[in-house]
Design a protein around this motif. Structure first.
Motif, PDB file in Angstrom:
ATOM      1  N   UNK A 139       0.849  -1.196   0.000  1.00  0.00           N
ATOM      2  CA  UNK A 139       0.000   0.000   0.000  1.00  0.00           C
ATOM      3  C   UNK A 139       0.883   1.245   0.000  1.00  0.00           C
ATOM      4  N   UNK A 140       0.573   2.184  -0.875  1.00  0.00           N
ATOM      5  CA  UNK A 140       1.370   3.405  -0.962  1.00  0.00           C
ATOM      6  C   UNK A 140       1.267   4.174   0.350  1.00  0.00           C
ATOM      7  N   UNK A 141       2.392   4.535   0.891  1.00  0.00           N
ATOM      8  CA  UNK A 141       2.445   5.170   2.215  1.00  0.00           C
ATOM      9  C   UNK A 141       1.564   6.409   2.295  1.00  0.00           C
ATOM     10  N   UNK A 142       1.548   7.221   1.244  1.00  0.00           N
ATOM     11  CA  UNK A 142       0.815   8.486   1.271  1.00  0.00           C
ATOM     12  C   UNK A 142      -0.636   8.353   0.803  1.00  0.00           C
ATOM     13  N   UNK A 143      -0.992   7.173   0.286  1.00  0.00           N
ATOM     14  CA  UNK A 143      -2.378   6.910  -0.126  1.00  0.00           C
ATOM     15  C   UNK A 143      -2.597   5.390  -0.097  1.00  0.00           C
ATOM     16  N   UNK A 144      -2.910   4.820   1.064  1.00  0.00           N
ATOM     17  CA  UNK A 144      -3.020   3.367   1.210  1.00  0.00           C
ATOM     18  C   UNK A 144      -4.138   2.730   0.380  1.00  0.00           C
ATOM     19  N   UNK A 193      -4.285   2.697  -2.756  1.00  0.00           N
ATOM     20  CA  UNK A 193      -3.655   2.156  -3.954  1.00  0.00           C
ATOM     21  C   UNK A 193      -2.296   1.587  -3.596  1.00  0.00           C
ATOM     22  N   UNK A 194      -1.754   0.744  -4.469  1.00  0.00           N
ATOM     23  CA  UNK A 194      -0.396   0.238  -4.250  1.00  0.00           C
ATOM     24  C   UNK A 194       0.622   1.241  -4.789  1.00  0.00           C
ATOM     25  N   UNK A 195       1.858   1.040  -4.405  1.00  0.00           N
ATOM     26  CA  UNK A 195       2.909   1.917  -4.931  1.00  0.00           C
ATOM     27  C   UNK A 195       3.010   1.752  -6.442  1.00  0.00           C
ATOM     28  N   UNK A 196       2.847   0.508  -6.934  1.00  0.00           N
ATOM     29  CA  UNK A 196       2.893   0.281  -8.376  1.00  0.00           C
ATOM     30  C   UNK A 196       1.812   1.050  -9.104  1.00  0.00           C
ATOM     31  N   UNK A 197       0.617   1.082  -8.527  1.00  0.00           N
ATOM     32  CA  UNK A 197      -0.483   1.828  -9.137  1.00  0.00           C
ATOM     33  C   UNK A 197      -0.230   3.333  -9.099  1.00  0.00           C
ATOM     34  N   UNK A 198       0.553   3.778  -8.149  1.00  0.00           N
ATOM     35  CA  UNK A 198       0.890   5.204  -8.066  1.00  0.00           C
ATOM     36  C   UNK A 198       1.917   5.607  -9.126  1.00  0.00           C
ATOM     37  N   UNK A 199       2.952   4.784  -9.326  1.00  0.00           N
ATOM     38  CA  UNK A 199       4.047   5.194 -10.217  1.00  0.00           C
ATOM     39  C   UNK A 199       3.743   4.930 -11.695  1.00  0.00           C
ATOM     40  N   UNK A 200       2.927   3.941 -11.992  1.00  0.00           N
ATOM     41  CA  UNK A 200       2.707   3.568 -13.397  1.00  0.00           C
ATOM     42  C   UNK A 200       2.192   4.733 -14.253  1.00  0.00           C
ATOM     43  N   UNK A 201       1.193   5.492 -13.797  1.00  0.00           N
ATOM     44  CA  UNK A 201       0.738   6.637 -14.622  1.00  0.00           C
ATOM     45  C   UNK A 201       1.762   7.760 -14.723  1.00  0.00           C
ATOM     46  N   UNK A 202       2.771   7.748 -13.839  1.00  0.00           N
ATOM     47  CA  UNK A 202       3.774   8.815 -13.845  1.00  0.00           C
ATOM     48  C   UNK A 202       4.816   8.620 -14.945  1.00  0.00           C
ATOM     49  N   UNK A 203       4.781   7.453 -15.608  1.00  0.00           N
ATOM     50  CA  UNK A 203       5.786   7.178 -16.631  1.00  0.00           C
ATOM     51  C   UNK A 203       7.148   6.892 -16.048  1.00  0.00           C
TER      52      UNK A 203
END
Length: 336
Positions: A298-303, A305-315
């Protein structure tokens, strides 16, 4: 040229002293001719200038070396005011004292200390230096030792960061670090460690270091938790704290270059807070709080979503990371 001597006001203590010391005793009220000449007054003024010069040398040596006024005065007297020889002698004596104290304090536990993070362009260094108490960890001299360890590690790897085609990282243990120098003409880190022990009176250890470098299409995210306020002008380009993280990423052409620094900081915060053991992949199933794969956590700043789900749209692709926690018991991984 010496200033002309003028008598003190009549009846003053200075005049009486002058009459006795300069003109000699008066007999029968008769004024005698002076028994001394002008050079005495010149010597008096010359003595003042010599005293001022000695004091100035003492102050300069004290400010430059940080040693006590008593030790600096002893050194200047030993070498007849030669400040260079005095400084060398002071360092030599401090080194002897430091090694002696280091030998006596060896074996005492060092669980406190600081993580230091130094970043220069496409390379970054993270070091851990330990001491016995948090009080000493907040001392400027200890913090300077952390900076010296980081600078020595960066200098040691200076040429290896050029013409990279992929990222590289290297870990160093205490024995290897002790033989590094702080710069082209710098001292050994082992000597700097002994000096710090001698001055602060606690056992210390330069425990470990990690060096990371990336090519132009990659970047390094970084974060230090519990960072100390930057109120010491002698500490430059280094961030100090209790936890540190370096995150190695590759940015696609679609990623927003202006956001990479902020993104890298958030990824570093996640690594520090969630303590992953591996990167994992975007195909991993989302895990809970006990998940150890970074991208599935779970992404620390937004649990939500996962960290993978956070970074994927960022390219951005997360390739690797390094996490240091001050005082942790862990085996340092082999160099990669």
């Amino acid at each position: 040229m010496c200033a002309p001597w003028r008598p003190a006001p009549a009846g003053s203590g200075m005049q009486r002293a002058a009459l006795t010391g300069v003109y000699g005793p008066l007999r029968g009220g008769a004024r005698r001719r002076p028994v001394v000449s002008w050079p005495l007054v010149c010597l008096f003024h010359t003595g003042l200038r010599a005293f001022a010069a000695d004091k100035e040398l003492l102050v300069k040596l004290r400010k430059k070396t940080g040693y006590s006024f008593v030790n600096c005065k002893t050194a200047l007297e030993k070498f007849s005011g030669d400040s260079k020889q005095a400084e060398a002698w002071l360092h030599e004596q401090a080194q002897k004292e430091g090694w002696s104290k280091a030998s006596k304090l060896q074996g005492r536990k060092t669980k406190e200390g600081l993580i230091g993070l130094l970043q220069e362009g496409n390379a970054a260094v993270m070091v851990e230096v330990n001491c016995e108490t948090d009080f000493v960890a907040r001392n400027v001299k200890f913090q300077q030792l952390v900076q010296q360890a980081a600078s020595g590690t960066m200098f040691h790897h200076h040429g290896a960061k050029d013409q990279l085609t992929t990222y590289t990282k290297h870990f160093m243990k205490a024995a290897e670090l002790s033989q590094l120098r702080t710069g082209p003409a710098g001292c050994l880190l082992s000597d700097q460690l002994a000096l710090a022990i001698g001055k602060l009176g606690e056992n210390m250890a330069i425990k470990r270091a990690a060096w990371v470098a990336v090519p132009a299409t990659y970047y390094i995210g970084s974060y230090v938790h519990g960072a100390l306020p930057a109120d010491n002008p002698s500490l430059t380009n280094i961030v100090l704290g209790k936890y540190g993280a370096l995150v190695i990423c590759q940015a696609s052409e679609q990623s927003q270059k202006s956001n990479l620094a902020d993104l890298g900081r958030r990824l570093g915060q996640h690594v520090v807070g969630m303590a992953p053991l591996s990167v994992g992949s975007l195909e991993d199933e989302p895990g809970g709080d006990m998940e150890t794969k970074m991208l599935a956590q779970p992404f620390l700043l937004d649990p939500s979503i996962t960290l993978g789900q956070y970074v994927q749209p960022q390219g951005v692709s997360v390739l690797d990371f390094v996490r240091f926690e001050c005082g942790e018991d862990t085996e340092i991984p082999e160099a990669e």
